[in-house]
Design an enzyme around this catalytic site. Structure first.
Site, PDB file in Angstrom:
ATOM      1  N   HIS A 139       4.935  -5.541 -11.219  1.00 27.33           N
ATOM      2  CA  HIS A 139       5.988  -4.614 -10.450  1.00 27.33           C
ATOM      3  C   HIS A 139       6.606  -3.832 -11.636  1.00 27.33           C
ATOM      4  CE1 HIS A 139       5.313  -7.510  -7.065  1.00 27.33           C
ATOM      5  NE2 HIS A 139       6.128  -6.852  -6.331  1.00 27.33           N
ATOM      6  N   GLU A 189      -2.591  -0.705   1.995  1.00 29.64           N
ATOM      7  CA  GLU A 189      -2.326   0.893   1.021  1.00 29.64           C
ATOM      8  C   GLU A 189      -3.653   1.711   1.221  1.00 29.64           C
ATOM      9  OE1 GLU A 189      -0.950  -2.046  -0.009  1.00 29.64           O
ATOM     10  OE2 GLU A 189       1.036  -1.901  -0.290  1.00 29.64           O
TER      11      GLU A 189
END
Lengths: 329, 455
Positions: free
Chosen positions: B258, B189
């Site tokens: 998450h 990322e």
């Protein structure tokens, strides 16, 4: 790999040597003046001087063509001068004045010039590496043969994002030259205290990126290596790594007492490896120039630097309304 | 003993799916691990394997049936010599399944469209024909339309190309635009975000898809320090036309790492624009606007909303400007301000409150930076009461900020303190009952409104 020797001197013209001499001297005198203004309180915050490393950026700029891009860390004054940015605008940015490249809002570490394709000036160690690869991606996307020079130090070379970038740059064959300016110290931590890797360019081999170590104190060796890297990139063969073995004479920043190395070590580099003295010796030793010729250049550079300092002192602080401008494009 | 095989849940948020194809027929002997059927979820078509061995006694749900609820019996396995009548009663659930649809491959299961109760939106002309589509389809259309219009728009991220998108947002885009413009990245990322920001400076208009915004934490330095601040630091030379988009907030049962709403984090940063749409029309119009914007835009989507259907204007091209809230429902007694999935609870609460004689005005902020203070303040000055609703944590919430602004600019109009309904001040638990407790609910909103109305 051993450091490269300078190529045959006969390949270098007097004009080119004089150009190198002039450009390296400009950086050195500019940085000395910046150090002086810092001491006078005219420059604030962090100020990282490039003194000692001049051959790296000057040698590589000699391999560029119009449209090529460059991006570096916070030790960025030399890169700006070498790519043709105006000394007055750089110095005025250091003093935080409206005549600076960022209107005084960026400072020493955050300067840019779209016109000269200089993309900063980045204060976060290693961030400029993927950013540089992104500039290269844009060139590849547009189908031109421009290359990007992404400069970073031996300290940044330990950041994870550098290796994420190596991986993608080789995967996508991006035209980016990773220039590791290995001055042996990441702030106060020597390379030996931060890694067991013997070379830094060698890490790129794991990703399939060719590279080499170069004597970064020899502007001719730098240029020769740069030409090889540029040819590789322009031919669409992907990235290339140049590990420039160099040395900074000053501390990491102005507030660094540099207790992590001896005075003798620094003095030895200055005496034996100085990049500017090297070119001076080539010019005078071969009879291409006289002491008088070089003194004239010295005076010319001194004038440019003094003029930049005067401009930087005289330029007003930015208007208070500037606080609220440029937040959005 | 006969065994019922039930419709499986094949993703954290799946509630129903399409039984696309049977790969066995009645009378077949089935071994454990054998593929029984292909089941289409809102994300992908999945193969469904047998766990138990046996003989296919009866297929209960016909091939092509859409909207089959999770846990509906779909097949009965019997042992040698056994008949289906020995099986547990399976007839009732069959009736719940929808009839087979004509083109199962194209069907995307979706909840019923949410009725628009507000006055006609000013975002498109009155009388504009509307079409029903999911938020997912709206996002995909927005990207495809902008990519057709501008050759410098490109999409990069994990699984956006060949996989067709982890949440199918980019489905079909690789086929239309090719691998130069739809770029699959390795799982890196910070690296690909930095590359995308550099590419934006180099003249492209990248869209960066984060599989979820939880993973953008790896890249937040480039979002903030590289993308958001450089225009200012360069004295206006280096704008960064880029969109960071992906699922944000809690999905279902995926635990603390998450499930986090980052709305308030990004909204705190000058130099960013922050969008968090609720409806499909807003998702489409705002994403198109985001792609055209010369600044970095953080575009916060929601996995649970992806499959929801709304009415979207059937216009060749429309955008929705930033900084303009939408009043979904007019009311006189209280103002409920929300955004993103919080709007689900706000609107449900308003429905319930209406039955109890409380008239709530419901405002969807849609963009958090810039934020439409005027619409909120005008409403509060009318209703004299305000409740904010969001999924994020309670400390440093968008609602906190709105409360402060309302206090500063409309103090004399308030008849009660503003209440912020938020997620609870805990990492998201996994257990179903605790997760439910951690999230903001319609009941929370109803209770808060009653409190500010002294009812």
């Amino acid at each position: 790999m051993a450091a490269k020797k300078a190529p045959e001197k006969s390949n270098v013209s007097k004009e080119e040597l004089l150009k190198f001499y002039r450009e390296m001297l400009l950086i050195r005198r500019f940085e000395e003046k910046a150090g002086q203004l810092y001491g006078m309180g005219l420059i604030g915050g962090f100020c990282h001087l490039y003194i000692g490393q001049e051959a790296v950026v000057v040698g590589l700029e000699a391999t560029t063509k119009d449209g090529d891009k460059r991006i570096t860390s916070y030790r960025d004054h030399g890169h700006m001068l070498a790519c043709g940015m105006d000394a007055k605008g750089v110095m005025a940015e250091l003093t935080g004045r409206e005549g600076g490249y960022s209107k005084g809002k960026g400072g020493s570490m955050h300067m840019f010039s779209r016109e000269k394709h200089f993309y900063g000036g980045h204060g976060i160690v290693g961030a400029q590496v993927p950013l540089g690869a992104g500039l290269a991606l844009a060139d590849k996307y547009k189908g031109n043969d421009n290359v990007t020079f992404a400069y970073f130090g031996d300290g940044a070379a330990n950041q994870g994002q550098v290796y994420e970038t190596y991986n993608m740059a080789e995967l996508w064959a991006l035209p980016v030259i990773f220039v590791i300016e290995n001055n042996h110290y990441a702030m106060g931590t020597s390379q030996a205290r931060s890694t067991k890797s013997e070379t830094l360019f060698g890490r790129g081999l794991a990703y399939g990126i060719p590279g080499e170590q170069v004597d970064g104190m020899d502007v001719l060796a730098v240029k020769a290596a740069g030409e090889k890297a540029v040819a590789h990139c322009r031919a669409g063969k992907g990235p290339y790594i140049l590990e420039m073995m160099t040395y900074r004479y000053r501390g990491h920043s102005m507030s660094d007492p540099a207790k992590y190395r001896t005075r003798e070590e620094v003095q030895k580099m200055k005496d034996e490896k100085d990049a500017i003295e090297h070119v001076r010796d080539l010019l005078i030793g071969s009879g291409l120039s006289s002491e008088e010729d070089l003194k004239a250049i010295d005076r010319e550079i001194k004038d440019i630097v003094n003029e930049s300092a005067e401009f930087a002192k005289a330029s007003p602080e930015p208007a208070l309304s500037e606080l609220w401008t440029d937040i959005y494009a | 003993m006969a065994t019922e095989v039930l419709m499986p849940a094949l993703s954290p948020t799946m509630e129903e799916g399409t039984l696309a194809k049977w790969l066995v027929k009645e009378g077949d002997v089935v071994k454990s691990g054998q593929i029984l059927a292909e089941i289409e979820t809102d994300k992908a078509t999945m193969e469904f394997e047998a766990v138990d061995e046996g003989i296919v006694g009866k297929i209960l749900i016909a091939e092509g049936s859409a909207g089959v609820k999770v846990n509906t019996p779909i097949l009965v396995l019997v042992e040698d010599g056994e008949t289906v009548s020995d099986a547990p009663k399976a007839a009732a659930p069959v009736a719940e399944a929808a009839a087979p649809v004509a083109a199962p491959a194209a069907a995307t299961p979706a909840a019923a469209p949410v009725a628009v109760v507000s006055r006609a939106s000013a975002d498109w002309p009155e009388g504009t024909p509307m079409k029903t589509m999911t938020v997912r389809e709206a996002l995909r259309e927005a990207m495809a339309e902008e990519m057709r219009a501008n050759p410098n728009v490109m999409l990069m991220g994990e699984e956006v190309g060949e996989y067709q998108g982890a949440y199918k947002i980019s489905q079909g885009l690789l086929e239309e635009f090719g691998p130069k413009r739809i770029v699959d990245t390795p799982i890196t990322e910070i690296g690909f975000t930095g590359i995308a920001v550099g590419a934006a400076w180099g003249g492209l208009n990248p869209i960066v898809e984060f599989m979820t915004f939880n993973f953008a934490m790896q890249a937040i330095d480039h979002i903030l320090n590289s993308a958001a601040k450089t225009n200012y630091m360069s004295g206006g030379q280096l704008g960064c036309p880029i969109v960071f988009r992906g699922a944000n907030g809690a999905a279902a049962r995926v635990g603390a790492q998450h499930s986090q709403d980052f709305a308030a984090w990004y909204a705190a940063i000058p130099g960013l624009k922050v969008v968090m749409p609720y409806s499909a029309a807003d998702a489409k119009g705002l994403l198109k606007q985001a792609i055209r914007d010369p600044n970095p835009v953080v575009f916060l989507e929601n996995e649970i909303l992806y499959g929801r259907s709304f009415e979207v204007p059937a216009l060749e091209d429309f955008t929705i400007p930033f900084g303009k809230a939408r009043i979904w429902r007019e009311g006189t007694d209280v103002t409920i301000v929300s955004f993103g999935i919080g709007m689900t609870y706000a609107l449900e609460a308003a429905d319930q409150l209406a039955k109890e004689g409380i008239s709530a005005e419901v405002i969807d902020l849609r963009t958090l930076r810039p934020l439409d203070y005027d619409t909120v303040l005008a409403s509060v000055m009318k209703t004299n009461r305000c409740v904010t609703v969001e999924e994020g944590f309670p400390v440093g919430a968008i609602g906190n900020h709105l409360s402060a602004v309302i206090m500063e600019r409309a103090f004399d109009y308030l008849d009660a303190p503003v209440i912020n309904c938020t997620g609870k001040d805990v990492p998201m638990p996994y257990a179903a009952n605790l997760e439910k407790l951690a999230l903001v609910t319609t009941a929370d909103v109803v209770a808060a409104v009653k409190s500010v109305c002294y009812r």
